[in-house]
Design a protein around this motif. Structure first.
Motif, PDB file in Angstrom:
ATOM      1  N   THR A 132       0.822  -1.201   0.000  1.00 37.10           N
ATOM      2  CA  THR A 132       0.000   0.000   0.000  1.00 37.10           C
ATOM      3  C   THR A 132       0.859   1.256   0.000  1.00 37.10           C
ATOM      4  OG1 THR A 132      -0.137  -0.004   2.421  1.00 37.10           O
ATOM      5  CG2 THR A 132      -1.908  -1.106   1.215  1.00 37.10           C
ATOM      6  N   ARG A 133       0.220   2.369  -0.306  1.00 34.04           N
ATOM      7  CA  ARG A 133       0.768   3.718  -0.157  1.00 34.04           C
ATOM      8  C   ARG A 133      -0.234   4.458   0.716  1.00 34.04           C
ATOM      9  NH1 ARG A 133       5.458   5.120  -0.700  1.00 34.04           N
ATOM     10  NH2 ARG A 133       4.760   7.230  -1.032  1.00 34.04           N
ATOM     11  N   TRP A 134       0.256   5.385   1.525  1.00 33.01           N
ATOM     12  CA  TRP A 134      -0.648   6.125   2.395  1.00 33.01           C
ATOM     13  C   TRP A 134      -0.204   7.578   2.520  1.00 33.01           C
ATOM     14  CZ3 TRP A 134       1.860   7.999   6.703  1.00 33.01           C
ATOM     15  CH2 TRP A 134       3.035   7.347   7.091  1.00 33.01           C
ATOM     16  N   THR A 135      -1.176   8.420   2.803  1.00 33.72           N
ATOM     17  CA  THR A 135      -0.949   9.834   3.059  1.00 33.72           C
ATOM     18  C   THR A 135      -1.768  10.190   4.292  1.00 33.72           C
ATOM     19  OG1 THR A 135      -0.710  10.291   0.696  1.00 33.72           O
ATOM     20  CG2 THR A 135      -1.170  12.178   2.127  1.00 33.72           C
ATOM     21  N   ALA A 136      -1.138  10.882   5.238  1.00 37.36           N
ATOM     22  CA  ALA A 136      -1.839  11.265   6.465  1.00 37.36           C
ATOM     23  C   ALA A 136      -1.608  12.738   6.770  1.00 37.36           C
ATOM     24  CB  ALA A 136      -1.366  10.416   7.640  1.00 37.36           C
ATOM     25  N   THR A 137      -2.634  13.349   7.317  1.00 40.04           N
ATOM     26  CA  THR A 137      -2.525  14.706   7.853  1.00 40.04           C
ATOM     27  C   THR A 137      -2.496  14.570   9.364  1.00 40.04           C
ATOM     28  OG1 THR A 137      -3.815  15.573   6.012  1.00 40.04           O
ATOM     29  CG2 THR A 137      -3.583  16.991   7.943  1.00 40.04           C
ATOM     30  N   HIS A 145      -1.242  17.334  22.046  1.00 41.45           N
ATOM     31  CA  HIS A 145      -0.822  16.048  21.481  1.00 41.45           C
ATOM     32  C   HIS A 145      -1.082  15.996  19.980  1.00 41.45           C
ATOM     33  CE1 HIS A 145       0.166  14.192  25.267  1.00 41.45           C
ATOM     34  NE2 HIS A 145      -0.968  14.657  25.774  1.00 41.45           N
ATOM     35  N   TRP A 146      -0.192  15.297  19.287  1.00 42.95           N
ATOM     36  CA  TRP A 146      -0.343  15.085  17.845  1.00 42.95           C
ATOM     37  C   TRP A 146      -1.257  13.894  17.615  1.00 42.95           C
ATOM     38  CZ3 TRP A 146       1.414  18.045  13.891  1.00 42.95           C
ATOM     39  CH2 TRP A 146       2.311  19.056  14.216  1.00 42.95           C
ATOM     40  N   ARG A 147      -2.173  14.048  16.647  1.00 43.57           N
ATOM     41  CA  ARG A 147      -3.100  12.969  16.297  1.00 43.57           C
ATOM     42  C   ARG A 147      -3.279  12.909  14.784  1.00 43.57           C
ATOM     43  NH1 ARG A 147      -5.362  14.896  21.097  1.00 43.57           N
ATOM     44  NH2 ARG A 147      -5.311  13.299  22.717  1.00 43.57           N
ATOM     45  N   ILE A 148      -3.739  11.756  14.319  1.00 41.16           N
ATOM     46  CA  ILE A 148      -4.059  11.595  12.901  1.00 41.16           C
ATOM     47  C   ILE A 148      -5.395  12.272  12.654  1.00 41.16           C
ATOM     48  CG2 ILE A 148      -4.565   9.955  11.057  1.00 41.16           C
ATOM     49  CD1 ILE A 148      -2.764   7.946  12.601  1.00 41.16           C
ATOM     50  N   ARG A 149      -5.404  13.269  11.791  1.00 37.58           N
ATOM     51  CA  ARG A 149      -6.637  13.997  11.446  1.00 37.58           C
ATOM     52  C   ARG A 149      -7.290  13.371  10.226  1.00 37.58           C
ATOM     53  NH1 ARG A 149     -10.882  15.505  11.128  1.00 37.58           N
ATOM     54  NH2 ARG A 149     -11.767  17.558  11.255  1.00 37.58           N
ATOM     55  N   SER A 150      -6.444  12.918   9.289  1.00 34.37           N
ATOM     56  CA  SER A 150      -6.974  12.198   8.130  1.00 34.37           C
ATOM     57  C   SER A 150      -5.905  11.242   7.617  1.00 34.37           C
ATOM     58  CB  SER A 150      -7.409  13.165   7.015  1.00 34.37           C
ATOM     59  OG  SER A 150      -6.288  13.793   6.450  1.00 34.37           O
ATOM     60  N   ILE A 151      -6.378  10.160   7.025  1.00 33.83           N
ATOM     61  CA  ILE A 151      -5.470   9.191   6.415  1.00 33.83           C
ATOM     62  C   ILE A 151      -6.186   8.513   5.242  1.00 33.83           C
ATOM     63  CG2 ILE A 151      -6.075   7.349   8.059  1.00 33.83           C
ATOM     64  CD1 ILE A 151      -3.063   6.440   7.756  1.00 33.83           C
ATOM     65  N   HIS A 152      -5.450   8.320   4.191  1.00 36.24           N
ATOM     66  CA  HIS A 152      -5.970   7.622   3.014  1.00 36.24           C
ATOM     67  C   HIS A 152      -4.954   6.552   2.639  1.00 36.24           C
ATOM     68  CE1 HIS A 152      -8.519   7.610  -0.719  1.00 36.24           C
ATOM     69  NE2 HIS A 152      -7.552   6.770  -1.006  1.00 36.24           N
ATOM     70  N   ILE A 153      -5.434   5.336   2.515  1.00 39.83           N
ATOM     71  CA  ILE A 153      -4.576   4.192   2.147  1.00 39.83           C
ATOM     72  C   ILE A 153      -5.062   3.670   0.797  1.00 39.83           C
ATOM     73  CG2 ILE A 153      -3.788   1.885   2.775  1.00 39.83           C
ATOM     74  CD1 ILE A 153      -4.307   2.688   5.712  1.00 39.83           C
ATOM     75  N   GLY A 154      -4.139   3.446  -0.094  1.00 39.85           N
ATOM     76  CA  GLY A 154      -4.489   2.929  -1.413  1.00 39.85           C
ATOM     77  C   GLY A 154      -3.497   1.879  -1.865  1.00 39.85           C
ATOM     78  N   THR A 155      -3.868   1.178  -2.908  1.00 41.72           N
ATOM     79  CA  THR A 155      -2.983   0.167  -3.491  1.00 41.72           C
ATOM     80  C   THR A 155      -3.167   0.175  -4.994  1.00 41.72           C
ATOM     81  OG1 THR A 155      -2.210  -2.107  -3.310  1.00 41.72           O
ATOM     82  CG2 THR A 155      -4.588  -1.791  -3.339  1.00 41.72           C
ATOM     83  N   ASN A 156      -2.190  -0.310  -5.706  1.00 47.90           N
ATOM     84  CA  ASN A 156      -2.247  -0.413  -7.150  1.00 47.90           C
ATOM     85  C   ASN A 156      -2.696  -1.826  -7.510  1.00 47.90           C
ATOM     86  OD1 ASN A 156      -1.893  -0.533  -9.896  1.00 47.90           O
ATOM     87  ND2 ASN A 156       0.176   0.303  -9.877  1.00 47.90           N
TER      88      ASN A 156
END
Length: 158
Positions: A132-137, A145-156
């Motif tokens: 997979t590839r992922w992008t997170a904000t 504290h730092w937290r994951i606000r958004s994440i998108h996971i994809g695959t080819n």
């Protein structure tokens, strides 16, 4: 002998030089801990242990491209898909960031990309790996504290 001494000193000092050279080291350490907490929660099947490092209103798109909004939706997703009552036995995941999180000028949010290996254990026990590839904000929230606000996971799939 002097050469061996110098090499030993350099090897022992390397971690400290790396830390000193890494701008915003403390922030990046907290961000690494967030990623690790999500990995551990998924890999142990104790999915709710990731919830504290997710923003309350997290937006997430897992590899099946289902859209999740908020911590309860993330919890429901993992309970539905994995474990004793799920469609699949287990998910094991390994995330690796491509580089340090790109932080905003005010250091209240950042974007990070990476790759992953998701190992799905099917109901009959067979493993199935997906790259997979992922992008997170990432967001530094009001409690500091730092937290994951958004994440998108994809695959080819091609």
């Amino acid at each position: 002998m002097l050469r061996i001494f110098i090499v030993c000193v350099l090897i022992l000092a390397a971690p400290f030089v790396t830390q000193a050279a890494e701008v915003n080291h403390e922030i990046h350490e907290e961000l690494r801990a967030v990623l690790k907490q999500v990995e551990v929660a998924i890999n142990t099947g104790d999915f709710d242990k990731m919830l504290p490092v997710l923003s309350e209103n997290v937006k997430a798109t897992p590899v099946n491209q289902e859209f999740l909004s908020g911590r309860p939706a993330v919890s429901t997703y993992f309970q539905k898909w994995f474990g004793p009552k799920g469609y699949l036995k287990k998910l094991e995941i390994k995330f690796e960031a491509d580089a340090l999180t790109e932080l905003s000028a005010d250091k209240t949010w950042g974007v990070v990309t990476g790759k992953g290996i998701e190992r799905y254990i099917l109901s009959d026990g067979r493993p199935f790996d997906i790259l997979t590839r992922w992008t997170a904000t990432m967001a530094k929230e009001s409690d500091g504290h730092w937290r994951i606000r958004s994440i998108h996971i994809g695959t080819n799939f091609l």
